[in-house]
Design an enzyme around this catalytic site. Structure first.
Site, PDB file in Angstrom:
ATOM      1  N   ARG A 189       0.205  12.484  -0.442  1.00 13.57           N
ATOM      2  CA  ARG A 189      -0.895  13.613  -0.704  1.00 13.57           C
ATOM      3  C   ARG A 189      -0.200  14.854  -0.111  1.00 13.57           C
ATOM      4  O   ARG A 189       0.504  15.166   0.684  1.00 13.57           O
ATOM      5  CB  ARG A 189      -1.986  13.330   0.233  1.00 13.57           C
ATOM      6  N   GLY A 206     -19.879   9.898   2.093  1.00 16.19           N
ATOM      7  CA  GLY A 206     -20.648   9.667   1.010  1.00 16.19           C
ATOM      8  C   GLY A 206     -19.678   9.878  -0.228  1.00 16.19           C
ATOM      9  O   GLY A 206     -20.162  10.436  -1.147  1.00 16.19           O
ATOM     10  N   GLY A 207     -18.094   9.280  -0.106  1.00 13.34           N
ATOM     11  CA  GLY A 207     -17.434   9.521  -1.106  1.00 13.34           C
ATOM     12  C   GLY A 207     -17.812   8.505  -2.191  1.00 13.34           C
ATOM     13  O   GLY A 207     -18.713   7.699  -2.077  1.00 13.34           O
ATOM     14  N   ARG A 208     -16.823   8.320  -3.242  1.00 11.73           N
ATOM     15  CA  ARG A 208     -16.991   7.374  -4.334  1.00 11.73           C
ATOM     16  C   ARG A 208     -16.677   6.116  -4.060  1.00 11.73           C
ATOM     17  O   ARG A 208     -15.649   5.659  -3.701  1.00 11.73           O
ATOM     18  CB  ARG A 208     -16.232   7.716  -5.521  1.00 11.73           C
ATOM     19  N   GLU A 211     -16.766   3.108  -4.506  1.00 11.44           N
ATOM     20  CA  GLU A 211     -15.930   1.782  -5.263  1.00 11.44           C
ATOM     21  C   GLU A 211     -14.345   2.267  -5.116  1.00 11.44           C
ATOM     22  O   GLU A 211     -13.629   1.242  -4.903  1.00 11.44           O
ATOM     23  CB  GLU A 211     -16.345   1.704  -6.670  1.00 11.44           C
ATOM     24  N   HIS A 247       0.786  -1.189   0.000  1.00 10.02           N
ATOM     25  CA  HIS A 247       0.019   0.072  -0.004  1.00 10.02           C
ATOM     26  C   HIS A 247       0.852   1.214   0.009  1.00 10.02           C
ATOM     27  O   HIS A 247       1.931   1.373   0.720  1.00 10.02           O
ATOM     28  CB  HIS A 247      -0.661  -0.026   1.313  1.00 10.02           C
TER      29      HIS A 247
END
Lengths: 388, 388
Positions: free
Chosen positions: A194, A346-348, A350, A190
């Site tokens: 950012r 409520g992010g994307r 997937e 991983h």
């Protein structure tokens, strides 16, 4: 902050209607600009700290047929700004890592999903699933324009000051990836890098702009090959040592502390490096450092994949790998701040959950026999080791 | 409150050292009695409400070689008290369900783990894993003596009153079970029935004792056979209707509302009944009702297992079942209050996580084709239906 908070935060659609009391404070932004709210620097590791965001509602992102040259609002690909250079770096990282993974897999291709947000920003999710070598490999980039609550900003700045700012517009960009190979002797990787920047507060135009970097690369095998773990950590240390001799020991410990499954009293894997909210060094230096870390992903990981991808294994080895994948799921769903934040706001979905393995397993009260190879891995997850 | 909060709360070891400010308030209890702290009635569905408990430290439970006749502190098997009768009921339920599952499986046996807590209480976990019919079947009972913070007690009682009580000793007992069959056409079942009672507060010996019941039985198939779902719901309704015509519609909706995976906007399954904190009916009536519900588990579920356990299936059916198992994991780790509470407070992890399936799967952006059997299931999870 999670190594994947960006992956999730950045996969949040920006088309957000703040349900809070203060939307009118953004009227000098274009009225049509949708805003997302984001807490960039929670004060503790707890994933339960996002309550101010629970009132958010986020509209859906807009799918795009192809990736634009830049997700920056002004449409430029300027190399003059740190934003522009960081976005260029993460997109190049995504390209390079996907190429290397496809080459190692020997046939399977990444599926790409691109989305934008009406007010600026967007993202590219790339996923390779059920390949010859990789069970599931996800590499995402995203760019978010949002607004953070003033409390989060004060926490991020540290200290109070006597001026009480309003909500703070911010910019964030990041690359995030989880690579799950099929072979139980080949490790999961991983990484996430950012960059955050705040605009001056509306009501304090003279206030200084804040910025910080975060990220890390960590290593999660089901079995320990000491030469592999040493190689992985050595590449991380080499990248760190080019910048500051304190970086590797400090970020190695931070990584062990962050990827901790509290209810098991064990780490998710064998660590690597992790850092967050870094701004107490020269900005150019930290941009170079993040770039160096991102460039180190392929040399740190791919040689190990090449060496282990075809190692013969038994059903028992596979089951142990699947049990460790179960731990990966537990960490990501219960503790990882990026995941829990993303699910809550409520992010994307997937893009957020692409970090989960294709398959995982939970056996009741499974305990490896003391001294076994499985036990050695578990022991190293319980008692983090110095590998170098 | 979660249908499995008891399964986890009740698997908490009682040998707890309160790190809080008030241990001296318990001096009229035997000084050697270890106390566990428990929030019996959070005010919302959020699983993030347990912060007052985060300072708890819980010592390990003590394994026992065999189950004692009762886990009640006074050692009696008295049928005079609701506590005693409830414990008897849940242990009989555990025995009956395990017998029925073993018979349906046709060979595999439950493994039993028994533990006690030095200050009273304990539990019995029974797990059947990798059988002929069942992938994983767990049936747990437990009995907890604990202490709840005064705030939780006031919340549970509803309303403030002018007297501010100290921490409240409580008793809780419950049975909890998750049954995951192998065949993708055979549904997963979860049930849990629990009873709480508070002692009078130390500093208000005349205050009334509180009690309440909670629980439910819910149904989670990967494919819909309408006759099966109707049968399952009809048995729940029949059990409810024996007591109050309002119960089934009310508890059916409560179930749909509780088992909601917010980030997916879909339910975990096709519901059933769920109720919590019930005390506004006659206590004897509610004890009978919980007993009736627990007795209804076998007639509601086993005929469906018998009908579906040998249905031929393809790899594709199995993958869809595994994806729905992934949703089960998401619900339990992210939302289920019992699980998140148990993980946070250091309960018996293996008992808490026995609810997770043996195997689960996450595919990126998997969407069933509209009109397909998989789509029909998903649609019913998104838009709960009236089955009767």
């Amino acid at each position: 902050m999670s190594t994947s908070i960006i992956s999730t935060a950045l996969s949040l659609p920006t088309k957000t209607h703040l349900q809070s009391q203060q939307p009118q404070q953004f009227t000098t932004l274009k009225p049509s600009i949708p805003l997302s709210t984001f807490t960039p620097k929670p004060l503790s590791l707890s994933s339960r700290k996002f309550s101010p965001l629970s009132a958010m509602a986020i509209e859906k992102e807009t799918p795009e047929t192809e990736a634009p040259p830049t997700f920056l609002r002004d449409g430029s690909t300027s190399s003059d700004t740190v934003r522009g250079r960081f976005e260029k770096m993460i997109r190049e990282t995504q390209d390079r890592v996907c190429e290397a993974i496809e080459a190692a897999d020997g046939g399977a291709k990444f599926k790409e999903d691109v989305w934008s947000r009406p007010g600026g920003g967007g993202g590219i999710s790339r996923v390779l699933q059920d390949g010859a070598v990789f069970e599931k490999a996800g590499v995402n980039v995203s760019v978010v324009y949002g607004v953070m609550p003033p409390d989060a900003y004060r926490a991020a700045k540290g200290g109070g000051g006597d001026h009480k700012p309003g909500p703070i517009p911010f910019f964030a960009a990041g690359v995030s990836s989880v690579l799950h190979p099929k072979n139980p002797f080949a490790p999961t990787l991983h990484f996430n890098y950012r960059y955050f920047e705040t605009e001056a507060p509306e009501d304090a135009p003279g206030a200084p702009r804040q910025w910080w970097f975060g990220g890390g690369t960590d290593y999660t095998p089901a079995y320990i090959f000491e030469e592999d773990v040493k190689h992985f950590h050595q590449v991380q240390k080499d990248a760190c040592d080019k910048f500051d001799p304190s970086f590797y020991p400090r970020f190695k410990k931070w990584c062990d502390d962050y990827f901790y499954i509290k209810h098991r009293d064990e780490r998710r894997g064998l660590g690597g490096i992790f850092f967050d909210d870094l701004n107490d060094y020269d900005q150019e230096m930290l941009l170079s450092f993040a770039t160096e870390c991102a460039s180190s992903v392929i040399p740190a990981y791919l040689p190990i994949i090449e060496k282990r991808k075809d190692t013969p294994f038994t059903e028992k080895h596979k089951e142990w790998q699947q049990l460790r994948r179960g731990r990966y799921v537990e960490f990501n769903l219960v503790y990882d701040r990026g995941t829990t934040f993303g699910l809550k706001t409520g992010g994307r979905i997937e893009s957020i959950l692409v970090s989960l393995p294709l398959t995982a397993r939970w056996e009741y009260d499974q305990k490896p026999e003391e001294g076994s190879e499985e036990w050695k891995l578990l022991d190293a997850c319980i008692n983090p080791k110095e590998w170098l």
